[in-house]
Write an enzyme that holds these catalytic residues in place. Sequence first.
Site, PDB file in Angstrom:
ATOM      1  N   ASP A  50       0.886  -1.159   0.000  1.00 28.84           N
ATOM      2  CA  ASP A  50       0.000   0.000   0.000  1.00 28.84           C
ATOM      3  C   ASP A  50       0.933   1.221   0.000  1.00 28.84           C
ATOM      4  OD1 ASP A  50      -2.265   1.706   0.527  1.00 28.84           O
ATOM      5  OD2 ASP A  50      -1.563   1.792   2.599  1.00 28.84           O
ATOM      6  N   LEU A  51       0.442   2.365  -0.428  1.00 30.14           N
ATOM      7  CA  LEU A  51       1.312   3.553  -0.499  1.00 30.14           C
ATOM      8  C   LEU A  51       1.160   4.460   0.740  1.00 30.14           C
ATOM      9  CD1 LEU A  51       3.265   5.243  -2.344  1.00 30.14           C
ATOM     10  CD2 LEU A  51       1.224   6.372  -3.229  1.00 30.14           C
ATOM     11  N   ASP A  52      -0.018   5.129   0.850  1.00 32.19           N
ATOM     12  CA  ASP A  52      -0.235   6.090   1.943  1.00 32.19           C
ATOM     13  C   ASP A  52      -0.204   5.382   3.302  1.00 32.19           C
ATOM     14  OD1 ASP A  52      -1.255   8.748   0.531  1.00 32.19           O
ATOM     15  OD2 ASP A  52      -2.267   7.101  -0.479  1.00 32.19           O
ATOM     16  N   LEU A 109     -10.761   6.912   6.768  1.00 34.41           N
ATOM     17  CA  LEU A 109     -10.579   7.226   5.343  1.00 34.41           C
ATOM     18  C   LEU A 109      -9.401   6.473   4.718  1.00 34.41           C
ATOM     19  CD1 LEU A 109     -11.071  11.113   5.486  1.00 34.41           C
ATOM     20  CD2 LEU A 109     -12.802   9.313   5.521  1.00 34.41           C
ATOM     21  N   GLY A 161      -7.302   4.021   2.850  1.00 37.89           N
ATOM     22  CA  GLY A 161      -7.588   3.011   1.836  1.00 37.89           C
ATOM     23  C   GLY A 161      -8.884   3.226   1.081  1.00 37.89           C
ATOM     24  N   ARG A 169     -11.484   8.707  -2.874  1.00 34.24           N
ATOM     25  CA  ARG A 169     -11.763  10.118  -2.587  1.00 34.24           C
ATOM     26  C   ARG A 169     -13.256  10.376  -2.366  1.00 34.24           C
ATOM     27  NH1 ARG A 169      -9.378  13.552  -7.194  1.00 34.24           N
ATOM     28  NH2 ARG A 169      -7.665  12.128  -6.738  1.00 34.24           N
ATOM     29  N   SER A 189      -2.448   0.772  -4.452  1.00 35.97           N
ATOM     30  CA  SER A 189      -3.022   1.917  -3.719  1.00 35.97           C
ATOM     31  C   SER A 189      -4.290   2.429  -4.390  1.00 35.97           C
ATOM     32  CB  SER A 189      -1.999   3.064  -3.687  1.00 35.97           C
ATOM     33  OG  SER A 189      -2.616   4.265  -3.285  1.00 35.97           O
ATOM     34  N   LYS A 196     -10.603  -0.477  -1.971  1.00 34.77           N
ATOM     35  CA  LYS A 196     -10.544  -1.382  -0.823  1.00 34.77           C
ATOM     36  C   LYS A 196     -11.769  -1.142   0.052  1.00 34.77           C
ATOM     37  CE  LYS A 196      -5.574  -0.662  -1.070  1.00 34.77           C
ATOM     38  NZ  LYS A 196      -4.394  -0.002  -0.485  1.00 34.77           N
ATOM     39  N   GLU A 209       0.005  -3.491   4.502  1.00 35.00           N
ATOM     40  CA  GLU A 209      -1.069  -2.510   4.684  1.00 35.00           C
ATOM     41  C   GLU A 209      -1.034  -1.837   6.048  1.00 35.00           C
ATOM     42  OE1 GLU A 209      -3.631  -0.888   3.726  1.00 35.00           O
ATOM     43  OE2 GLU A 209      -3.845  -1.559   1.678  1.00 35.00           O
TER      44      GLU A 209
HETATM   45  C1  G6P Z   1      -5.394   6.092  -0.275  1.00 31.24           C
HETATM   46  C2  G6P Z   1      -5.550   6.797   1.066  1.00 31.24           C
HETATM   47  C3  G6P Z   1      -6.962   7.327   1.209  1.00 31.24           C
HETATM   48  C4  G6P Z   1      -7.336   8.183   0.007  1.00 31.24           C
HETATM   49  C5  G6P Z   1      -7.256   7.356  -1.256  1.00 31.24           C
HETATM   50  C6  G6P Z   1      -7.583   8.150  -2.512  1.00 31.24           C
HETATM   51  O1  G6P Z   1      -6.028   4.867  -0.230  1.00 31.24           O
HETATM   52  O2  G6P Z   1      -5.277   5.906   2.137  1.00 31.24           O
HETATM   53  O3  G6P Z   1      -7.033   8.074   2.392  1.00 31.24           O
HETATM   54  O4  G6P Z   1      -8.658   8.692   0.145  1.00 31.24           O
HETATM   55  O5  G6P Z   1      -5.909   6.870  -1.372  1.00 31.24           O
HETATM   56  O6  G6P Z   1      -6.583   9.113  -2.730  1.00 31.24           O
HETATM   57  P1  G6P Z   1      -6.592  10.209  -3.851  1.00 31.24           P
HETATM   58  O7  G6P Z   1      -5.158  10.687  -3.894  1.00 31.24           O
HETATM   59  O8  G6P Z   1      -6.992   9.536  -5.145  1.00 31.24           O
HETATM   60  O9  G6P Z   1      -7.551  11.258  -3.447  1.00 31.24           O
HETATM   61 MG    MG Z   2      -2.673   3.141   3.640  1.00 33.97          MG
END
Ligand code: G6P
Ligand code: MG
Length: 216
Positions: free
Chosen positions: A7-9, A42, A44, A47, A112, A143, A167
Amino acid sequence: MKAVIFDLDGVICFTDKLHYKAWKNIADEQGIYFDEKINDRLRGVSRMESLDIILEKADRAYSFDEKKEIAEKKNDIYVSLLDTMSEKDLDANVKVVLDTLRSRGTLLAIGSSSKNTKKILEKLGLRDFFDAVSDGTNITKSKPDPEVFLKAAEMLGIKPVEAVVVEDALSGIDAALAGGFECVGIGEAAMHPKVTYPLKDLADLPEIVLRKNADI
Ligand code: G6P
Ligand code: MG
């Protein structure tokens, strides 16, 4: 275990605090209560679905067009925060983990929900580092649906049982398990009752992959 899908964030980078800042800005403007606990929900989540969670605390209904406009505004704020990021924001421990796995021939991918994934990787100096990048631009369901991880496995040319997903989000662990992957949970995700490997520190990941491969 041939591959690791990250996963990234919240795993490779700590953009979750930037998501929080951007959403907080929006929530304050709309007069909606929002805090870090709500922000945890929020992780995973896409938006638009994130906005729906925030609007649970609103005292009126929002039209689709209003929601689209708000989500775009949030993204503009988020992207301007991402613009302040550089290679210096790549955590040294994360880089060691990536380099260790890479030196052992493990395939490495990103899975991600973020549509900003490629921008973030570029900022961190990781644009060409991963063997596959599956993100918010190539999925229709975020997810806990396993689509993003299944697409990553497909891009790598491997089966889910040959990979482990890493994750920080409970929804991400659900997604990995639903796709037939083993999973490593860090932070909140380490508390998931069904997580395969709960970890205190990402630094322990190469050891887990090594041990798993020795068992096979
Ligand atoms: C990741 C983060 C979420 C975020 C989602 C969409 O999964 O954990 O918090 O809402 O990405 O991100 P974006 O950059 O497309 O708004
Ligand atoms: Mg994450």
